[in-house]
Design an enzyme around this catalytic site. Structure first.
Site, short mmCIF file in Angstrom:
data_model
loop_
_atom_site.label_atom_id
_atom_site.label_comp_id
_atom_site.label_asym_id
_atom_site.label_seq_id
_atom_site.Cartn_x
_atom_site.Cartn_y
_atom_site.Cartn_z
N TYR A 26 0.87 -1.20 -0.17
CA TYR A 26 0.11 0.19 0.09
C TYR A 26 0.53 1.25 -0.08
O TYR A 26 0.83 2.40 -0.90
CB TYR A 26 -0.55 -0.34 1.26
CG TYR A 26 -2.00 1.54 1.42
CD1 TYR A 26 -2.50 1.19 0.67
CD2 TYR A 26 -1.51 1.85 2.34
CE1 TYR A 26 -4.17 2.30 0.98
CE2 TYR A 26 -2.53 2.97 2.26
CZ TYR A 26 -2.77 3.12 2.14
OH TYR A 26 -4.54 4.70 1.87
N LYS A 36 1.25 4.14 -3.08
CA LYS A 36 0.86 5.44 -2.60
C LYS A 36 2.06 6.66 -3.28
O LYS A 36 1.09 7.25 -2.84
CB LYS A 36 0.17 5.56 -0.62
CG LYS A 36 -1.10 5.23 -0.56
CD LYS A 36 -1.88 5.51 -1.53
CE LYS A 36 -3.38 5.24 -0.67
NZ LYS A 36 -4.70 5.49 -1.86
#
Ligand code: NAD
Length: 324
Positions: free
Chosen positions: A165, A169
């Site tokens: 993640y 991001k």
């Protein structure tokens, strides 16, 4: 100043829940015609349901606003094309894209599977390409656009058990940098958001990450009760609406919303150290000058690869002059 979106068309991915839902409602309240995109799966990206986007469209229409639903996935090229197609068919233009759709699949770094890595990079990072590329082409023809990429503190600062993640991001910040540089001459501004809110994603964060004590040890120092009132999704929306507005002049910025505290976040390079190119520096030179290399009291914020050359060359010339 009143911020309005009359005549503007906004596409919000993942607009059916959490943060995206609030953006949709508030954009519509201020006059935008909204495409509420949501696949309607779980917080870990399983399943699908048309009802998720439909409910937000219904709420907007009931309040007198204009919206259409899109049930396509951002995670495929076809899905991104279809989302933009829905906006063009319903409203004939696209002024705003909020890349917000996503889910979590957390695990220890060494245990992450390809499936967990690919799915998370696919929805957050590639999803932003799939939606933004076709929308950007429309914006370029129009000579106007506002694009927001939803990054995360996890990507910019780090969070244990979120390597997939966080990489996605942080990747979105790289994407934003380039879209902002290329888009500016076409009237397209792009920024990144680091939001904070208690949403259903909290249930996707297994507490096993607390084994990383150099991070979890901080928790007892944080007065969460003092900011409990600020953890609702709505505290992110004022910043988001500003960044999506005609009034916004910022581009290539990262902005954090944390419990009603709004703040710019940036990457900078220190003034650094140079021997003035007298000789090839040795690793020992680097060790000796580590303090200067890492001294951020004087820093620059390059806005492209080439902007770092300017202060770096200044520094090299100064070092050269000092050793004459
Ligand atoms: P959420 O789960 O409430 O909302 C995300 C929405 O995205 C869901 O409705 C989901 O159905 C949708 N979605 C998932 N996969 C999709 C796909 N392939 N295509 C279309 N829609 C899809 O979560 P949230 O907390 O509101 O998160 C919104 C965004 O903000 C996410 O990108 C998240 O990573 C990011 N974020 C959230 C926080 C936070 O504190 N909540 C912090 C940093 C970043």
């Amino acid at each position: 100043m009143t911020i309005r979106f009359d005549g503007r068309v906004a596409v919000v991915t993942g607009g059916g829940n959490g943060l995206g839902r609030d953006y949709c409602l508030k954009l519509a309240e201020r006059g935008a015609r909204v495409v509420v995109n949501d696949l309607g799966g779980s917080g870990s990206g399983q399943g699908a349901s048309r009802a998720t986007a439909d409910a937000v469209v219904e709420a907007i229409r009931t309040a007198g606003g204009q919206a259409v639903a899109s049930h396509d996935s951002v995670a495929t090229r076809e899905g991104g094309t279809a989302i933009v197609g829905t906006a063009m068919k319903a409203f004939g233009r696209i002024d705003i894209v909020v890349n917000n759709a996503g889910f979590l699949r957390n695990d220890r770094f060494e245990d992450l599977t390809d499936q967990q890595i690919d799915a998370v990079l696919g929805v957050h990072l590639k999803g932003a390409f799939h939606v933004t590329q076709p929308a950007y082409r429309v914006m370029k023809d129009q000579g106007y656009g506002r694009i927001l990429f939803t990054a995360s503190a996890s990507g910019l600062y780090g969070h244990p058990w979120q390597a997939n993640y966080a990489a996605a991001k942080a990747g979105l910040v790289g994407l934003m940098n380039v879209v902002a540089l290329e888009g500016e001459r076409h009237g397209i501004l792009a920024n990144a958001l680091l939001p904070t809110a208690t949403t259903r994603l909290a249930a996707e964060v297994p507490q096993g990450w607390m084994e990383v004590t150099n991070v979890s040890g901080l928790l007892e120092r944080i007065d969460f009760a003092a900011v409990a009132d600020g953890m609702g999704v709505e505290h992110n929306t004022p910043l988001v609406l500003y960044l999506l507005s005609e009034q916004c002049r910022s581009t290539q910025g990262c902005y954090s919303a944390l419990a009603g505290r709004y703040a710019q976040v940036f990457i900078a390079s220190a003034q650094g150290w140079s021997n003035g190119l007298r000789s090839l520096a040795s690793p020992e030179d680097v060790a000796t000058h580590w303090e200067e290399i890492t001294d951020l009291r004087r820093h620059h914020r390059p806005r492209s690869v080439y902007e770092e050359f300017l202060p770096a060359i200044e520094r090299i010339k100064a070092a050269k002059a000092a050793t004459k």
